[in-house]
Design an enzyme around this catalytic site. Sequence first.
Site, PDB file in Angstrom:
ATOM      1  N   LYS A 207     -29.367 -69.127 -39.622  1.00  0.00           N
ATOM      2  CA  LYS A 207     -28.571 -68.965 -40.840  1.00  0.00           C
ATOM      3  C   LYS A 207     -29.378 -69.475 -42.035  1.00  0.00           C
ATOM      4  O   LYS A 207     -30.418 -70.107 -41.864  1.00  0.00           O
ATOM      5  CB  LYS A 207     -27.271 -69.789 -40.753  1.00  0.00           C
ATOM      6  CG  LYS A 207     -26.278 -69.336 -39.680  1.00  0.00           C
ATOM      7  CD  LYS A 207     -25.560 -68.054 -40.063  1.00  0.00           C
ATOM      8  CE  LYS A 207     -24.613 -67.583 -38.963  1.00  0.00           C
ATOM      9  NZ  LYS A 207     -25.292 -67.011 -37.786  1.00  0.00           N
TER      10      LYS A 207
ATOM     11  N   SER B 279     -25.513 -61.148 -38.321  1.00  0.00           N
ATOM     12  CA  SER B 279     -25.085 -61.990 -39.444  1.00  0.00           C
ATOM     13  C   SER B 279     -26.165 -62.221 -40.489  1.00  0.00           C
ATOM     14  O   SER B 279     -25.875 -62.708 -41.573  1.00  0.00           O
ATOM     15  CB  SER B 279     -24.592 -63.346 -38.922  1.00  0.00           C
ATOM     16  OG  SER B 279     -25.684 -64.131 -38.488  1.00  0.00           O
TER      17      SER B 279
END
Lengths: 146, 432
Positions: free
Chosen positions: A102, A65
């Site tokens: 993230k 991701s």
Amino acid sequence: MNSVLISHTPVPVSSAPLLALLIRNRVCAGFPSPAEDLGAQRIDLTQMLITHAQATYFLRARGTSMEGVGIFDNDILVVDRAVKPRHNHIVVAVVDGDFTVKTLYQRAGRIKLKAANPTFADIVPKEGQTLEVWGVVTSSIKQFKV
Amino acid sequence: MYALVDGNNFYVSCERVFRPSLNGLPVCVLSNNDGCAIARSNEAKALGIAMGAPWFKIKHLAESDGLVALSANFALYGDLSDRMMSLAAGLGPKQEIYSIDESFIDLTGVPGNLTERSHKIRNRILQWVGIPCGIGIGTTKTLAKLANHVAKTAERKPGSYPEQLAQVCNLAVLTPIELESVFAATPVSEVWGVGRQISKQLIEGNVKTVLDLVRLDPAMVKRRWSVVLERTVRELQGTPCVELEHSPQPKQEIACTRSFGHPVTEQSDLAEAITEFASRAAQKLRKQNSLAGQVLCFIRTSPFRQDAQYSRSITVPLRRPSADTAVIVAAALNGLAAIYRCGFKMAKAGVMLLELQPDTVQQQELALEDDDAADRGRLMTTLDGLNQRYGRGTVLMASAGLAGNRRAWSMKQERRTPGYTTCLADIAVARA
């Protein structure tokens, strides 16, 4: 006569005598080492990567991701807990008891975690849920098989 | 002025740094061989789990109340302790590391508001390392220790002490009336240096709270109890009697003892264990630059089992004081051969090194016997260096056995978390 302007006239640099360097080493015959006086330290990777030793932990990235910012599966993340997390920092956050890496989005009172890969959705904390940032990622280390 | 910085439920807090999912759950950390609880989260304390509670007695709480039990992971605790200690040192000019989770700081000459400063250090340790601490401040070490108890209890049990004493408690800035009420609310058994026996005697003598104790006359305490308790009373009254210890004195006795993961009956298995314990003890001995004169070796069965009981120890004198692993192991194995009896299920064994002396003092003697007294110091230094660099057990005495953790007597550590900060293969995973 006293008020002659000399500021625009070039002034010659005075030639002061040069101080000789103190010679500490014994004088040896032969060519002296040109590195002797430089006293340079070898580049230290630990010093480069770690600012707050007591606050720095290593974590392993798993998944795809964050490929957009150059974090790939199996990379080693250098995480500094002493850095105050801000907008656009890459952070390790605790989501449902697990660590996730993230990008922190923190604008106009809204907080969310954004992936750096369009196939992953943002993680938005639900009503009443707090987003716990565990630490700020300051580097990612990738080692190659040799 | 002294501060005591102490990690809350330290081992559990260390585990929670890398397993945030354990937050809010009852968690306990078990001793070697998963024997008994040596650290408990507040939730586990609330379930009534006592310090030292045997695992088999609290096991059912895992089913009924979601108790999570973990095997002690000392590599992790040691590293986080080191981080915590170096931040705690920022509180003042001198530090005494008292245990894995506690350190005293000498605050002499530190300017400004000590309470505020302590809050800042506490927040830094929590933010940087991830460990919540309690900080107690007082004019003596005993008062600092007591203040620490207040700081922790005020946080864990709201209402036990005034709310503003939670996390950081500075007894030195309280008014005499406030101080008295803190003393009155604290049982005498919480005082540093007052053990179970003494506190029982004190309570029988109607000395129940710290306030009762602090009001005693030190001279009377000395007559009726001991000079040790007298010193404690003086410290509580604000007279420093115990100094900060900077470098720990070399130990007068070094021990390495262990309970086995499973009962051991064979002499060969015991010999492996004794070899390892003796090697470990010899390494500790060299680390403090000492020599040992005698080696004690013991084996025993478990007093908690119904089996036939056996317990023996033997002291083997060395030809001359030594720190040589081979010499110490040989002495310990001779001892084992002398005390071993077959047919018993041994549960524990150990090696102790006695009659320690600095390695700088060597008694000269007449060389009447021919023995290999050649200095093996360099070999030992190399041995320690290799084991330090490539991991414990890289080079060992062959009699320790080569099966590593699969040896018959190896410790049981079924629930140990990985070496998150000490082993690259074990670092925590972040989902990307």
